[in-house]
Design a protein around this motif. Structure first.
Motif, PDB file in Angstrom:
ATOM      1  N   LEU A   6       0.828  -1.203   0.000  1.00 13.36           N
ATOM      2  CA  LEU A   6       0.000   0.000   0.000  1.00 13.36           C
ATOM      3  C   LEU A   6       0.867   1.260   0.000  1.00 13.36           C
ATOM      4  N   SER A   7       1.980   1.224   0.701  1.00 13.50           N
ATOM      5  CA  SER A   7       2.849   2.401   0.720  1.00 13.50           C
ATOM      6  C   SER A   7       3.423   2.679  -0.670  1.00 13.50           C
ATOM      7  N   TYR A   8       3.695   1.621  -1.436  1.00  9.95           N
ATOM      8  CA  TYR A   8       4.171   1.821  -2.804  1.00  9.95           C
ATOM      9  C   TYR A   8       3.079   2.430  -3.689  1.00  9.95           C
ATOM     10  N   VAL A   9       1.846   2.001  -3.483  1.00  2.64           N
ATOM     11  CA  VAL A   9       0.727   2.545  -4.259  1.00  2.64           C
ATOM     12  C   VAL A   9       0.523   4.019  -3.913  1.00  2.64           C
ATOM     13  N   VAL A  10       0.702   4.372  -2.649  1.00  2.00           N
ATOM     14  CA  VAL A  10       0.630   5.779  -2.234  1.00  2.00           C
ATOM     15  C   VAL A  10       1.687   6.578  -2.996  1.00  2.00           C
ATOM     16  N   GLY A  11       2.900   6.051  -3.044  1.00  2.00           N
ATOM     17  CA  GLY A  11       3.979   6.720  -3.757  1.00  2.00           C
ATOM     18  C   GLY A  11       3.697   6.882  -5.239  1.00  2.00           C
ATOM     19  N   LEU A  12       3.095   5.872  -5.844  1.00  2.00           N
ATOM     20  CA  LEU A  12       2.746   5.960  -7.260  1.00  2.00           C
ATOM     21  C   LEU A  12       1.693   7.041  -7.501  1.00  2.00           C
ATOM     22  N   ALA A  13       0.688   7.097  -6.639  1.00  2.00           N
ATOM     23  CA  ALA A  13      -0.350   8.123  -6.775  1.00  2.00           C
ATOM     24  C   ALA A  13       0.271   9.512  -6.622  1.00  2.00           C
ATOM     25  N   ARG A  16       2.150  10.493  -9.722  1.00  2.00           N
ATOM     26  CA  ARG A  16       1.245  10.862 -10.814  1.00  2.00           C
ATOM     27  C   ARG A  16       0.585  12.215 -10.588  1.00  2.00           C
ATOM     28  N   GLY A  17       0.754  12.764  -9.407  1.00  2.00           N
ATOM     29  CA  GLY A  17       0.098  14.032  -9.095  1.00  2.00           C
ATOM     30  C   GLY A  17      -1.325  13.853  -8.603  1.00  2.00           C
ATOM     31  N   ALA A  18      -1.695  12.628  -8.277  1.00  2.00           N
ATOM     32  CA  ALA A  18      -3.042  12.328  -7.775  1.00  2.00           C
ATOM     33  C   ALA A  18      -3.007  12.423  -6.244  1.00  2.00           C
ATOM     34  N   PHE A  19      -2.921  13.652  -5.750  1.00  2.00           N
ATOM     35  CA  PHE A  19      -2.685  13.860  -4.327  1.00  2.00           C
ATOM     36  C   PHE A  19      -3.897  13.524  -3.458  1.00  2.00           C
ATOM     37  N   ALA A  20      -5.093  13.710  -3.968  1.00  2.00           N
ATOM     38  CA  ALA A  20      -6.286  13.315  -3.199  1.00  2.00           C
ATOM     39  C   ALA A  20      -6.324  11.795  -3.045  1.00  2.00           C
ATOM     40  N   GLU A  21      -5.973  11.086  -4.103  1.00  2.00           N
ATOM     41  CA  GLU A  21      -5.907   9.626  -4.035  1.00  2.00           C
ATOM     42  C   GLU A  21      -4.797   9.188  -3.082  1.00  2.00           C
ATOM     43  N   ALA A  22      -3.648   9.845  -3.167  1.00  2.00           N
ATOM     44  CA  ALA A  22      -2.534   9.526  -2.274  1.00  2.00           C
ATOM     45  C   ALA A  22      -2.933   9.755  -0.818  1.00  2.00           C
ATOM     46  N   GLU A  23      -3.664  10.842  -0.568  1.00  6.34           N
ATOM     47  CA  GLU A  23      -4.133  11.119   0.794  1.00  6.34           C
ATOM     48  C   GLU A  23      -5.037  10.004   1.297  1.00  6.34           C
ATOM     49  N   SER A  24      -5.988   9.628   0.481  1.00  8.69           N
ATOM     50  CA  SER A  24      -6.932   8.577   0.873  1.00  8.69           C
ATOM     51  C   SER A  24      -6.212   7.259   1.165  1.00  8.69           C
ATOM     52  N   LEU A  25      -5.305   6.881   0.285  1.00 10.52           N
ATOM     53  CA  LEU A  25      -4.562   5.636   0.474  1.00 10.52           C
ATOM     54  C   LEU A  25      -3.642   5.718   1.690  1.00 10.52           C
ATOM     55  N   ALA A  26      -3.022   6.864   1.895  1.00 13.88           N
ATOM     56  CA  ALA A  26      -2.138   7.034   3.052  1.00 13.88           C
ATOM     57  C   ALA A  26      -2.930   6.956   4.351  1.00 13.88           C
ATOM     58  N   ARG A  27      -4.146   7.487   4.351  1.00 14.11           N
ATOM     59  CA  ARG A  27      -4.983   7.382   5.553  1.00 14.11           C
ATOM     60  C   ARG A  27      -5.321   5.923   5.859  1.00 14.11           C
ATOM     61  N   VAL A  28      -5.591   5.150   4.823  1.00 11.77           N
ATOM     62  CA  VAL A  28      -5.855   3.715   5.003  1.00 11.77           C
ATOM     63  C   VAL A  28      -4.605   3.031   5.555  1.00 11.77           C
ATOM     64  N   LEU A  53       1.305  10.766   4.225  1.00  9.16           N
ATOM     65  CA  LEU A  53       0.023  11.457   4.392  1.00  9.16           C
ATOM     66  C   LEU A  53       0.253  12.965   4.486  1.00  9.16           C
ATOM     67  N   GLY A  54       1.217  13.367   5.272  1.00  8.58           N
ATOM     68  CA  GLY A  54       1.519  14.792   5.406  1.00  8.58           C
ATOM     69  C   GLY A  54       1.914  15.432   4.080  1.00  8.58           C
ATOM     70  N   ARG A  55       2.730  14.725   3.290  1.00  6.28           N
ATOM     71  CA  ARG A  55       3.129  15.258   1.977  1.00  6.28           C
ATOM     72  C   ARG A  55       1.924  15.433   1.065  1.00  6.28           C
ATOM     73  N   ALA A  56       1.025  14.445   1.073  1.00  5.83           N
ATOM     74  CA  ALA A  56      -0.178  14.530   0.232  1.00  5.83           C
ATOM     75  C   ALA A  56      -1.043  15.718   0.646  1.00  5.83           C
ATOM     76  N   LEU A  57      -1.146  15.942   1.950  1.00  6.41           N
ATOM     77  CA  LEU A  57      -1.930  17.073   2.443  1.00  6.41           C
ATOM     78  C   LEU A  57      -1.293  18.397   2.029  1.00  6.41           C
ATOM     79  N   VAL A  58       0.022  18.500   2.166  1.00 11.42           N
ATOM     80  CA  VAL A  58       0.726  19.729   1.777  1.00 11.42           C
ATOM     81  C   VAL A  58       0.536  20.003   0.291  1.00 11.42           C
TER      82      VAL A  58
END
Length: 75
Positions: A6-13, A16-28, A53-58
């Motif tokens: 899951l952490s790798y999928v967060v990194g991929l999102a 890609r610039g999909a920060f809302a998706e990265a946030e959601s996955l990081a929260r999970v 998660l913090g990076r995605a939020l920023v």
């Protein structure tokens, strides 16, 4: 562990610039680590998940939400 994948999928999102998706996955990811007790076994993994998660939020301009997350990541 699934959280590693899951952490790798967060990194991929994030890459890609999909920060809302990265946030959601990081929260999970953070939630899973806390719920399964892995945060006690390897606090560095939780810190890494919180940092993601913090990076995605920023990147979304959610600075007020990011600050406590990033502070927790620092331990």
């Amino acid at each position: 562990k699934t959280v590693y994948s899951l952490s790798y999928v967060v990194g991929l999102a994030e890459a890609r610039g999909a920060f809302a998706e990265a946030e959601s996955l990081a929260r999970v990811n953070v939630s899973l680590q806390r719920r399964m007790g892995w945060a006690r076994d390897d606090p560095a993994d939780l810190s890494s998940a919180l940092d993601a998660l913090g990076r995605a939020l920023v990147r979304q301009g959610k600075y007020a939400d990011a600050v406590p997350v990033q502070l927790e990541a620092l331990g």
